[in-house]
Design a protein around this motif. Structure first.
Motif, short mmCIF file in Angstrom:
data_model
loop_
_atom_site.label_atom_id
_atom_site.label_comp_id
_atom_site.label_asym_id
_atom_site.label_seq_id
_atom_site.Cartn_x
_atom_site.Cartn_y
_atom_site.Cartn_z
N TYR A 44 5.61 -0.79 -9.19
CA TYR A 44 5.07 0.18 -10.14
C TYR A 44 5.71 -0.07 -11.51
CZ TYR A 44 3.63 4.61 -12.15
OH TYR A 44 3.07 5.56 -12.98
N ASP B 288 -1.40 3.52 -5.87
CA ASP B 288 -0.71 3.71 -7.12
C ASP B 288 -0.04 2.38 -7.47
OD1 ASP B 288 0.24 5.42 -9.02
OD2 ASP B 288 1.95 6.09 -7.83
N PRO B 289 -0.02 1.84 -8.61
CA PRO B 289 -0.78 2.24 -9.81
C PRO B 289 -2.23 1.78 -9.68
CG PRO B 289 0.73 0.40 -10.28
CD PRO B 289 0.88 0.73 -8.84
N ALA C 26 1.55 -6.27 4.94
CA ALA C 26 2.98 -6.24 4.60
C ALA C 26 3.74 -5.59 5.75
CB ALA C 26 3.22 -5.48 3.31
N GLY C 27 3.21 -4.52 6.29
CA GLY C 27 3.89 -3.80 7.38
C GLY C 27 4.70 -2.64 6.84
N VAL D 105 0.55 10.66 2.40
CA VAL D 105 0.20 9.27 2.71
C VAL D 105 -0.19 8.55 1.41
CG1 VAL D 105 -1.32 7.75 4.03
CG2 VAL D 105 -0.48 9.86 5.05
N ALA D 106 0.47 7.43 1.19
CA ALA D 106 0.26 6.68 -0.04
C ALA D 106 -1.19 6.21 -0.14
CB ALA D 106 1.19 5.48 -0.08
N GLY D 107 -1.77 6.36 -1.31
CA GLY D 107 -3.11 5.84 -1.55
C GLY D 107 -4.23 6.68 -0.95
N LEU E 162 -8.25 -9.01 -5.83
CA LEU E 162 -8.58 -10.34 -6.34
C LEU E 162 -7.61 -11.39 -5.78
CD1 LEU E 162 -10.03 -12.18 -8.62
CD2 LEU E 162 -7.98 -11.68 -9.97
N LYS E 163 -6.33 -11.06 -5.77
CA LYS E 163 -5.35 -12.04 -5.29
C LYS E 163 -5.53 -12.34 -3.81
CE LYS E 163 -1.18 -12.15 -7.19
NZ LYS E 163 0.12 -11.81 -7.81
N MET F 277 -6.92 -6.00 -9.12
CA MET F 277 -6.26 -7.30 -9.20
C MET F 277 -5.59 -7.66 -7.87
SD MET F 277 -3.14 -8.70 -11.51
CE MET F 277 -3.79 -8.49 -13.15
N ASN F 278 -5.09 -6.62 -7.22
CA ASN F 278 -4.51 -6.78 -5.89
C ASN F 278 -5.51 -7.39 -4.92
OD1 ASN F 278 -2.70 -5.59 -3.60
ND2 ASN F 278 -1.78 -5.03 -5.56
N THR G 20 3.13 2.40 -2.26
CA THR G 20 3.53 3.01 -3.52
C THR G 20 2.94 4.41 -3.63
OG1 THR G 20 3.01 0.84 -4.36
CG2 THR G 20 3.77 2.47 -5.95
N ASN G 21 3.79 5.38 -3.89
CA ASN G 21 3.30 6.75 -3.96
C ASN G 21 3.84 7.45 -5.20
OD1 ASN G 21 1.80 8.90 -3.13
ND2 ASN G 21 2.87 9.20 -1.18
N ASP H 247 -4.74 1.16 -11.52
CA ASP H 247 -5.42 0.12 -12.31
C ASP H 247 -5.04 -1.30 -11.90
OD1 ASP H 247 -3.22 1.38 -13.26
OD2 ASP H 247 -3.68 1.17 -15.38
N ILE H 248 -4.02 -1.43 -11.06
CA ILE H 248 -3.66 -2.78 -10.60
C ILE H 248 -4.40 -3.12 -9.31
CG2 ILE H 248 -1.68 -2.21 -9.12
CD1 ILE H 248 -1.66 -5.07 -11.57
N ARG H 249 -4.98 -2.12 -8.67
CA ARG H 249 -5.55 -2.36 -7.33
C ARG H 249 -6.68 -3.37 -7.30
NH1 ARG H 249 -1.67 -1.34 -3.62
NH2 ARG H 249 -0.28 0.05 -4.73
N THR I 266 -5.57 -1.13 -0.44
CA THR I 266 -5.46 0.30 -0.73
C THR I 266 -6.15 0.54 -2.07
OG1 THR I 266 -3.33 0.24 0.40
CG2 THR I 266 -3.82 2.22 -0.86
N GLY J 187 0.81 -1.22 0.00
CA GLY J 187 0.00 0.00 0.00
C GLY J 187 0.84 1.26 0.00
#
Ligand code: SF4
Ligand code: SF4
Lengths: 238, 326
Positions: free
Chosen positions: A180, B173-174, B108-109, B242-244, B183-184, B180-181, A164-165, B176-178, B169, A162
């Motif tokens: 990415y 970013d990216p 993941a942490g 903050v990411a996402g 889904l997994k 699928m993320n 990735t920025n 469009d993969i989220r 999240t 989560g």
């Protein structure tokens, strides 16, 4: 190739200061290309050590020399007698070279003159980047040729975390997020769907295990043995 | 029932679930956990017990979760992949289950470099583990629960029965993969999902539309994340750093107005912003819950557990459902 980086001269001085005959011994392949431990750098280190020794009133001779590679015996076999004249060899080869030489110098210690950093490539002159971690089980075909083990800060195998920025890793704005890059690359290759498959927990025993990892090529060894026998018997005839 | 946890029961009953968060202290004092547990108890169905969040050493998630459970608050123990290999993880899972813990969220942490922040020295030089990643950890929990087997294949006489969670999240970013993320994680076995904090509800809804098309909302229970904003500064920080997380300008404006209304009075500025923050959080909770495919909310009031009661009540989510003990 293997990328090395220079050690602070103070650290080196701390290692060598009690020796009297020191050889700074360079390696002219990988670590020469990355300006860390080739003959040129060995010479510089030797000069700095000589200056330091005279500043500190130490009696010390410091020479330098180099061979093409420290990781194959035939390269330093011819200079072995020279090496034995010193009471310390400061090798500016990578850690492989230091280990390899150290196993062969009897009572003479071999100390590391540089830091061995990683397996990498020359991104641009003076810029080296790690691209492989030598994990022993390559999966680059699954990740668009971009290694998540060497290049993701968490060695993640199933897609980005989560953090990735804007294309960067959560660790720093200066680090590209490997995942990415993988996603963008696989989009281009039209293979993004492949990422949906879950990669199971890895068998890391190929990566770090009890004792050193080895690769043995039976056919090469058999060939070499044959050749040896041939020369022996030919010699016998004579 | 997979685990028989309260969270699982609430979700199974079809009612929107509410989870909150409890951060253990940097100290061996259990009272902080006990205090927070009692503030949250009754206002959420379960509370996440963070696992050394931002890589800062704190009471371990399992120990703090056991304390919370003793206080009558159902915990969701968190487990990051950062600090343990699969041997330690599975040992901890067996222990956690033996202690009566029933929910586990796999993460993941945060990277250990985060631990050195502000006044904290942290342990940025620590070696991280990542023997397995989140997806793989989810799979391990499922294999242990459903097949009574360790990851390596050895049998477990008594299997740990966890309700298995993972984070997601949605706007990371990216982007469009989220999907699928997710889904997994679902395919690996995640029973529930807690998302990163949502402020941009439109963007979240467009991601959820994709999720519904994939049918993932039916295979897992998605709990939308709401981070209770405390100040305009916090919103700006989250938006930029903050990411996402992206925060629409209108929300930052609202907080700014609350701040400005106090003039030079700093105490009042804080109070007004906190009140506006709670109002905002209530609206977000409702908007998240109105999003088709969402089964609950995960409300994070970071170091502000006392805010949860008011938010849950104002959002019409109180009282929380209870179930007769079997
Ligand atoms: S997968 Fe392993 S061998 Fe392949 S590039 Fe990455 S570290 Fe190197
Ligand atoms: S941000 Fe990207 S590179 Fe960094 S840990 Fe996460 S997935 Fe790996």
């Amino acid at each position: 190739m293997i990328i090395g980086s220079q050690k602070p001269i103070d650290e080196i001085w701390g290692m060598v200061k009690d020796f009297h005959k020191v050889l700074v011994f360079g390696c002219n392949t990988c670590v020469a290309i990355c300006h860390a431990g080739g003959e040129k750098e060995a010479e510089t280190i030797a000069t700095l050590l000589r200056m330091r020794a005279s500043q500190e009133g130490k009696e010390m001779t410091v020479d330098f020399s180099s061979v093409m590679r420290h990781c194959e015996p035939e390269y330093f076999v011819p200079v072995m007698d020279d090496l034995k004249k010193y009471d310390l060899i400061l090798s500016t080869a990578c850690g492989v070279g230091v280990n390899f030489l150290s196993d062969r110098t009897g009572t003479i210690p071999v100390y590391p003159g540089i830091n061995t950093s990683f397996y990498g490539a020359v991104e641009s002159p003076g810029d080296f980047v790690e691209l492989c971690a030598g994990c022993g089980n390559c999966i680059l075909h699954l990740t668009g040729g971009i290694c998540p083990i060497a290049r993701c800060s968490k060695t993640l195998m199933n897609g980005p975390c989560g953090g990735t920025n804007k294309g960067k890793c959560e660790v720093s704005k200066d680090i590209d997020c490997a995942w990415y890059l993988i996603v963008e690359r696989m989009k281009k290759l039209g293979t993004l769907e492949k990422l949906a498959e879950i990669q199971p927990a890895r068998n890391w025993s190929t990566s770090r295990d009890g004792g050193p990892r080895r690769v043995s090529l039976e056919h090469i060894r058999a060939y070499e043995e044959q050749e040896e026998k041939k020369t022996e018997s030919e010699g016998g005839k004579k | 029932m997979k685990s028989g946890s309260n969270l699982e029961k609430v979700l199974k009953s079809g009612q929107p679930a509410v989870t909150a968060e409890l951060g253990p202290p940097m100290s061996a004092d259990p009272h902080e956990v006990i205090k927070k547990a009692n503030i949250l108890k009754g206002f959420c169905d379960a509370a996440n017990i963070t696992d050394c969040q931002t890589a800062v050493v704190r009471i371990s998630s399992i120990a703090a979760a056991a304390i919370a459970l003793r206080e009558g608050l159902e915990p969701v123990m968190q487990m990051t992949c950062r600090d343990r290999n699969r041997i330690a993880m599975q040992a901890d899972l067996l222990g956690a289950s033996a202690l009566g813990l029933k929910n586990c969220l796999c993460l993941a942490g945060d990277h250990q470099s985060f631990s050195a922040a502000g006044r904290l020295k942290g342990h940025p030089g620590a070696k991280n583990v990542y023997d397995v990643d989140t997806c793989q950890l989810v799979g391990i929990l499922k294999k242990m629960r459903d097949e009574s087997k360790q990851e390596g294949g050895d049998p477990l006489e008594v299997a740990p029965k966890f309700f298995i969670g993972a984070s997601w999240t949605p706007m990371g970013d990216p982007i469009d993969i989220r999907p699928m993320n997710l889904l997994k994680k679902v395919n690996a076995g995640a029973d529930f999902i807690q998302t990163q904090g949502i402020y941009d509800i439109e963007l979240f809804r467009s991601q959820m539309e994709k999720i519904r098309k994939m049918g993932l909302h039916e295979k897992t229970a998605i709990l939308g994340g709401v981070i209770v904003p405390k100040s305009a500064m916090m919103l700006k920080y989250m938006d930029s750093s903050v990411a996402g997380v992206s925060v629409p300008k209108a929300l930052i404006e609202r907080m700014n107005k609350a701040k400005e209304a106090a003039g030079d009075d700093k105490k009042k500025a804080r109070e007004l912003q906190e009140a506006e923050g709670i109002k905002l959080a209530v609206e977000l909770v409702q908007q998240v819950l109105e999003t088709p495919g969402v089964r609950g909310v995960h409300i994070q009031a970071i170091e502000w557990e006392s805010a949860i009661e008011g938010i849950v009540k104002a959002a019409g989510l109180y009282p929380r459902p209870t179930f007769p003990t079997e």
